[in-house]
Enzyme design. Structure first.
Site, PDB file in Angstrom:
ATOM      1  N   GLU A 295       0.821  -1.219   0.000  1.00  0.00           N
ATOM      2  CA  GLU A 295       0.000   0.000   0.000  1.00  0.00           C
ATOM      3  C   GLU A 295       0.853   1.266   0.000  1.00  0.00           C
ATOM      4  OE1 GLU A 295      -3.233   2.268   2.933  1.00  0.00           O
ATOM      5  OE2 GLU A 295      -2.091   0.546   3.659  1.00  0.00           O
ATOM      6  N   LYS A 360      -9.286   3.722  -3.124  1.00  0.00           N
ATOM      7  CA  LYS A 360      -9.839   3.220  -1.865  1.00  0.00           C
ATOM      8  C   LYS A 360     -11.158   3.910  -1.531  1.00  0.00           C
ATOM      9  CE  LYS A 360      -8.512   2.427   2.973  1.00  0.00           C
ATOM     10  NZ  LYS A 360      -7.485   2.667   4.003  1.00  0.00           N
ATOM     11  N   CYS A 413      -5.770  -1.849   2.746  1.00  0.00           N
ATOM     12  CA  CYS A 413      -5.669  -1.743   4.202  1.00  0.00           C
ATOM     13  C   CYS A 413      -6.886  -2.367   4.876  1.00  0.00           C
ATOM     14  CB  CYS A 413      -5.460  -0.288   4.603  1.00  0.00           C
ATOM     15  SG  CYS A 413      -5.044  -0.049   6.346  1.00  0.00           S
TER      16      CYS A 413
END
EC number: 2.3.1.269
Length: 536
Positions: A295, A360, A413
């Site tokens: 990430e 995201k 995440c």
């Protein structure tokens, strides 16, 4: 004195405890319960702590202490005790830039648990409303805590971390039930099973009837074990043909990941690690179909750095695709200053072209954005990533199509901890990819808990999950939750593996939370109907 006599004396002491003694009992029971989670997996302790929860609620109905507030207060102390040792590792994130954030450490370690404990308080309070002095109070507690845990996972962006059901996800045979009833259904079973010994102190019943409830609970546990064993046996790990993965785990310190002046060193480390030979027959990156980096891997906007994109193109042989996390700037008119960005995943081809992008969706509060962002910034607050204005949220979750591998569902995440957000529908991918940076949390229990929850998404969906983490744990997980390959916490290196093939869509993948909702509704009906006076 008989064993039942000893147990009855202990239970009576808990039921009659009041004031600070009652708070301490609840606090210690909650703290002991946290040992049921990763990395300890000592779930038998719940056979002690959940009966204590039952007796605490019994105590709220004793004499002049009758009332929902007393049960709620016991629940709050239980929850606070559970969340402080279970989530202590969040404090590490505030020490990455200690000069700026260390003063917030007490709020991180105690403030978040104090807030989350409100949901446990709600569960105890609801259980008290449904309470009755017989074995059905076990189900009252189970259904009430399931509802409150579901609310914890959804309200105010949600945070379902360490939901009680995760206690029964290790060993792997027990976790297979999640493929049918999901984590919320498993939470209901977990509370009911472990709270069942509380009825052993009940008076007015013979020994056989007192033991019937714990026996049924153990029967459910045995049935889960049999089901899980059969499912694991019928689902051996199989690999997708002609797909080889290489996961690069750089184990970079957090300050390097946000330091633009370190960009050359960061790129050099990524390039050298990615092409590392792992054995006498290895030819480095030329052996792999998909190279995977973690990430937000760069301290710069990757797509705006022509030199970095050229280095990636030089690294990748023809037919190899790079999947990497990166901070992505929004499209802006020429000359407009960039103040916000996306946390994204890029798929990059061997010629340096960007094949596809995912932004995201579910951002981390206080990490990637602040509630009331503009107001908070005006009074001097910033989130941990220090991105002015906070990160932007993506538009929709979608598969990433690849030229050399099955399509994948991207998760960045902690998106991997939200089971009902992985709505696949008819466009089922071949696997899931979770890029994360657990380096925020040091060498602690946090990364292990994160890994375990990501594993459950694989079991729920019947899809393999590949996880790339900056500091670990990086892993390749098959569709029934087996860890095929892993690179441990705090290790620098690369992980080579095949890509596990999916299994048929699970019941959970087909109908989502419906089985759990039906289970909750049936238990609630049983409790409510039995509460009715005779003849009503």
């Amino acid at each position: 004195m008989t064993r039942r006599g000893v147990l009855s004396r202990i239970a009576s002491g808990i039921i009659l405890a009041w004031g600070w003694k009652r708070a301490v009992i609840a606090l210690l029971a909650g703290a002991l319960s946290s040992l049921a989670m990763e990395p300890f997996n000592a779930w038998p302790v719940l056979f002690i702590t959940f009966p204590i929860a039952v007796w605490l609620i019994d105590g709220s109905a004793a004499g002049k202490r009758r009332g929902v507030p007393a049960a709620a207060m016991a629940g709050w102390w239980f929850g606070f005790g559970y969340f402080v040792p279970g989530l202590y590792w969040i404090g590490y994130a505030f020490l990455v830039d200690a000069d700026t954030f260390a003063w917030l450490l007490p709020a991180a370690i105690c403030g978040l648990p104090a807030y989350l404990a409100l949901f446990t308080a709600l569960g105890f309070a609801l259980a008290r409303l449904l309470w009755r002095p017989d074995s059905l109070r076990i189900l009252s507690l189970a259904v009430s805590l399931t509802i409150s845990e579901w609310l914890r996972g959804h309200l105010l962006t949600g945070f379902p971390w360490n939901a009680f059901g995760y206690a029964l996800t290790e060993p792997l045979v027990l976790a297979q039930s999640i493929s049918v009833i999901g984590i919320w259904g498993l939470t209901l079973l977990t509370v009911a099973i472990f709270a069942s010994p509380a009825v052993l102190i009940d008076g007015g019943t013979n020994t056989r009837r007192r033991w019937a409830v714990p026996a049924m609970a153990l029967g459910v546990l045995a049935a889960m074990t049999v089901f899980g064993g059969i499912r694991l046996k019928l689902s051996p790990t199989q690999l997708v043909d002609n797909v080889r993965l290489r996961i690069m785990q750089p184990n970079l310190p957090q300050d390097a990941r946000f330091n633009y002046s370190a960009k050359a060193d960061v790129m050099q480390k990524y390039l050298s690690l990615s092409d590392r030979s792992t054995g006498p027959k290895s030819t480095g990156v030329r052996d792999v179909s998909l190279l995977i980096w973690p990430e937000s891997a760069f301290p710069f906007f990757l797509s705006r750095e022509a030199d970095a994109m050229a280095q990636i193109a030089e690294l990748l042989p023809k037919g190899t695709v790079l999947l990497t996390g990166a901070v992505r700037p929004p499209e802006l008119p020429p000359g407009r200053r960039i103040t916000r960005a996306y946390n994204s995943i890029y798929a990059i081809d061997h010629d340096g072209s960007i094949l596809s992008v995912y932004d995201k969706l579910h951002l981390v509060p206080f990490g990637e954005f602040l509630p009331y962002q503009n107001l908070m910034e005006k009074i001097g607050f910033v989130q941990l990533t220090k991105v002015q204005g906070g990160f932007l949220s993506g538009v929709a979750r979608h598969n990433l199509e690849l030229p050399n591998a099955p399509p994948l569902l991207p998760l960045i995440c902690y998106e991997a901890i939200f089971p009902d957000e992985i709505a696949i529908g008819n466009n089922r991918p071949g696997w899931m990819l979770n890029l994360t940076n657990d380096g925020w949390f040091g060498i602690s229990s946090g990364p292990y808990q994160h890994l375990q929850q990501a594993r459950m998404r694989a079991i729920e969906q019947g899809l393999p999950l590949v996880r790339a983490a900056n500091t670990g744990v990086s892993a390749v997980i098959d569709p029934v939750g087996r860890i095929v390959a892993e690179l441990g916490l705090g290790v620098e290196g690369v992980l080579d593996s095949g890509l596990p093939a999916p299994v048929a869509p699970t019941i959970y993948a087909r109908v989502g939370e419906l089985p759990a909702a039906v289970l909750v509704a049936l238990v609630m009906m049983l409790v409510l109907l039995r509460k009715r006076p005779p003849g009503s």
